[in-house]
Design an enzyme around this catalytic site. Structure first.
Site, PDB file in Angstrom:
ATOM      1  N   PRO A  10      41.845  35.545  40.963  1.00  0.00           N
ATOM      2  CA  PRO A  10      40.947  34.401  41.062  1.00  0.00           C
ATOM      3  C   PRO A  10      41.161  33.328  40.000  1.00  0.00           C
ATOM      4  O   PRO A  10      41.379  33.634  38.829  1.00  0.00           O
ATOM      5  CB  PRO A  10      39.550  35.013  40.934  1.00  0.00           C
ATOM      6  CG  PRO A  10      39.760  36.386  40.414  1.00  0.00           C
ATOM      7  CD  PRO A  10      41.123  36.812  40.857  1.00  0.00           C
ATOM      8  N   ASN A  11      41.095  32.106  40.464  1.00  0.00           N
ATOM      9  CA  ASN A  11      41.162  30.890  39.637  1.00  0.00           C
ATOM     10  C   ASN A  11      42.562  30.573  39.109  1.00  0.00           C
ATOM     11  O   ASN A  11      42.758  29.535  38.481  1.00  0.00           O
ATOM     12  CB  ASN A  11      40.150  30.947  38.470  1.00  0.00           C
ATOM     13  CG  ASN A  11      38.733  31.083  38.985  1.00  0.00           C
ATOM     14  OD1 ASN A  11      38.309  30.278  39.807  1.00  0.00           O
ATOM     15  ND2 ASN A  11      38.004  32.101  38.552  1.00  0.00           N
TER      16      ASN A  11
ATOM     17  N   ARG B 256      43.096  24.036  34.872  1.00  0.00           N
ATOM     18  CA  ARG B 256      42.043  24.918  34.398  1.00  0.00           C
ATOM     19  C   ARG B 256      42.210  25.182  32.896  1.00  0.00           C
ATOM     20  O   ARG B 256      43.253  25.716  32.475  1.00  0.00           O
ATOM     21  CB  ARG B 256      42.146  26.242  35.150  1.00  0.00           C
ATOM     22  CG  ARG B 256      41.246  27.317  34.638  1.00  0.00           C
ATOM     23  CD  ARG B 256      41.624  28.673  35.219  1.00  0.00           C
ATOM     24  NE  ARG B 256      40.700  29.680  34.751  1.00  0.00           N
ATOM     25  CZ  ARG B 256      40.905  30.979  34.818  1.00  0.00           C
ATOM     26  NH1 ARG B 256      42.009  31.445  35.367  1.00  0.00           N
ATOM     27  NH2 ARG B 256      40.023  31.831  34.351  1.00  0.00           N
TER      28      ARG B 256
ATOM     29  N   TYR C 123      45.372  27.980  29.142  1.00  0.00           N
ATOM     30  CA  TYR C 123      46.346  28.412  30.140  1.00  0.00           C
ATOM     31  C   TYR C 123      47.548  27.484  30.290  1.00  0.00           C
ATOM     32  O   TYR C 123      48.445  27.754  31.101  1.00  0.00           O
ATOM     33  CB  TYR C 123      45.643  28.580  31.503  1.00  0.00           C
ATOM     34  CG  TYR C 123      44.554  29.635  31.480  1.00  0.00           C
ATOM     35  CD1 TYR C 123      44.870  30.979  31.339  1.00  0.00           C
ATOM     36  CD2 TYR C 123      43.213  29.284  31.574  1.00  0.00           C
ATOM     37  CE1 TYR C 123      43.887  31.954  31.303  1.00  0.00           C
ATOM     38  CE2 TYR C 123      42.211  30.245  31.547  1.00  0.00           C
ATOM     39  CZ  TYR C 123      42.545  31.575  31.408  1.00  0.00           C
ATOM     40  OH  TYR C 123      41.580  32.539  31.371  1.00  0.00           O
TER      41      TYR C 123
ATOM     42  N   ASN D 256      48.518  39.788  37.899  1.00  0.00           N
ATOM     43  CA  ASN D 256      47.521  39.179  37.018  1.00  0.00           C
ATOM     44  C   ASN D 256      46.249  39.099  37.847  1.00  0.00           C
ATOM     45  O   ASN D 256      46.066  38.170  38.644  1.00  0.00           O
ATOM     46  CB  ASN D 256      47.954  37.786  36.545  1.00  0.00           C
ATOM     47  CG  ASN D 256      46.954  37.199  35.543  1.00  0.00           C
ATOM     48  OD1 ASN D 256      45.847  37.711  35.394  1.00  0.00           O
ATOM     49  ND2 ASN D 256      47.339  36.134  34.871  1.00  0.00           N
TER      50      ASN D 256
ATOM     51  N   ALA E  92      40.024  37.735  36.214  1.00  0.00           N
ATOM     52  CA  ALA E  92      38.746  38.337  35.798  1.00  0.00           C
ATOM     53  C   ALA E  92      38.511  39.710  36.432  1.00  0.00           C
ATOM     54  O   ALA E  92      37.797  40.545  35.858  1.00  0.00           O
ATOM     55  CB  ALA E  92      37.594  37.393  36.122  1.00  0.00           C
TER      56      ALA E  92
ATOM     57  N   GLU F 179      51.084  44.692  34.478  1.00  0.00           N
ATOM     58  CA  GLU F 179      49.941  43.789  34.293  1.00  0.00           C
ATOM     59  C   GLU F 179      50.343  42.630  33.378  1.00  0.00           C
ATOM     60  O   GLU F 179      50.977  42.844  32.348  1.00  0.00           O
ATOM     61  CB  GLU F 179      48.794  44.575  33.648  1.00  0.00           C
ATOM     62  CG  GLU F 179      47.570  43.734  33.333  1.00  0.00           C
ATOM     63  CD  GLU F 179      46.471  44.536  32.624  1.00  0.00           C
ATOM     64  OE1 GLU F 179      46.807  45.485  31.872  1.00  0.00           O
ATOM     65  OE2 GLU F 179      45.306  44.210  32.821  1.00  0.00           O
TER      66      GLU F 179
ATOM     67  N   HIS G 190      48.702  39.031  31.545  1.00  0.00           N
ATOM     68  CA  HIS G 190      47.666  38.029  31.259  1.00  0.00           C
ATOM     69  C   HIS G 190      48.325  36.900  30.495  1.00  0.00           C
ATOM     70  O   HIS G 190      49.046  37.144  29.517  1.00  0.00           O
ATOM     71  CB  HIS G 190      46.521  38.619  30.429  1.00  0.00           C
ATOM     72  CG  HIS G 190      45.797  39.697  31.154  1.00  0.00           C
ATOM     73  ND1 HIS G 190      44.885  39.415  32.153  1.00  0.00           N
ATOM     74  CD2 HIS G 190      45.869  41.045  31.066  1.00  0.00           C
ATOM     75  CE1 HIS G 190      44.428  40.556  32.646  1.00  0.00           C
ATOM     76  NE2 HIS G 190      45.016  41.560  32.000  1.00  0.00           N
TER      77      HIS G 190
ATOM     78  N   ARG H 247      40.028  36.829  22.682  1.00  0.00           N
ATOM     79  CA  ARG H 247      38.997  36.060  23.372  1.00  0.00           C
ATOM     80  C   ARG H 247      37.669  36.839  23.379  1.00  0.00           C
ATOM     81  O   ARG H 247      37.472  37.733  22.567  1.00  0.00           O
ATOM     82  CB  ARG H 247      39.495  35.709  24.780  1.00  0.00           C
ATOM     83  CG  ARG H 247      40.783  34.877  24.736  1.00  0.00           C
ATOM     84  CD  ARG H 247      41.266  34.478  26.107  1.00  0.00           C
ATOM     85  NE  ARG H 247      40.295  33.609  26.779  1.00  0.00           N
ATOM     86  CZ  ARG H 247      40.345  33.296  28.083  1.00  0.00           C
ATOM     87  NH1 ARG H 247      41.339  33.779  28.822  1.00  0.00           N
ATOM     88  NH2 ARG H 247      39.436  32.522  28.622  1.00  0.00           N
TER      89      ARG H 247
END
Ligand code: DQA
Length: 141
Positions: free
Chosen positions: A9-10, A17, A22, A71, A74, A95, A97, A104
């Site tokens: 998502p996103n 964004r 990012y 990825n 969230a 995985e 990110h 964060r």
């Protein structure tokens, strides 16, 4: 070798964004760079904002690709269902990110996926995807 990149998502909003986190590149542009860099690898790409679609994509990929780079955005921090899917398939999953999730908010420090994936990369920016491909290309999974 065939690798599927799955973004959650996103991540369709990459480029606009939160660019301070990012970056300013959208994923399609970066994908072009990746395909140039790894000409010998067949790189497929899928993005979805929906948890069930990500699960379906992983299940379908299981018989069709040599490895998946995931990825889950969230959903990494919330989805036991996605972690179960990674566990259920034989295909190696790495995985990724883009941001350093450990630098964060605390709710981003834990990923349900890290323990069930072959490897996990965080904080290398978009280059994390290239690093994951490099690993998959050179390791005997
Ligand atoms: C992310 C980190 C997640 O915490 C966040 O929800 C994302 C993107 C990353 O690539 O840095 O959407 O997975």
């Amino acid at each position: 070798m065939k690798i599927l990149i799955i973004n959650g998502p996103n991540l369709n909003l990459l480029g606009t964004r939160e660019p301070q986190i990012y970056g300013t590149s959208n994923f399609e542009n970066y994908l072009g760079e990746l395909r140039q860099e790894f000409k010998e690898i067949n790189i497929d790409y899928l993005q979805s904002n929906h948890e069930g679609d990500l699960i379906d994509a992983l299940q379908i990929a299981a018989d069709k690709v040599d490895a998946v780079i995931l990825n889950a955005a969230a959903y990494s921090h919330t989805s036991i269902a996605l972690a179960d899917t990674v566990k259920a398939i034989q295909t190696p999953v790495v995985e990724v990110h883009i941001s350093n999730i450990f630098a964060r908010e605390s709710f981003r420090h834990h990923s349900y996926l890290s323990a069930v994936c072959k490897a996990s990369l965080s904080g290398f920016g978009l280059r994390g995807y290239a690093m994951a491909i490099y690993y998959l290309k050179h390791e005997n999974n």
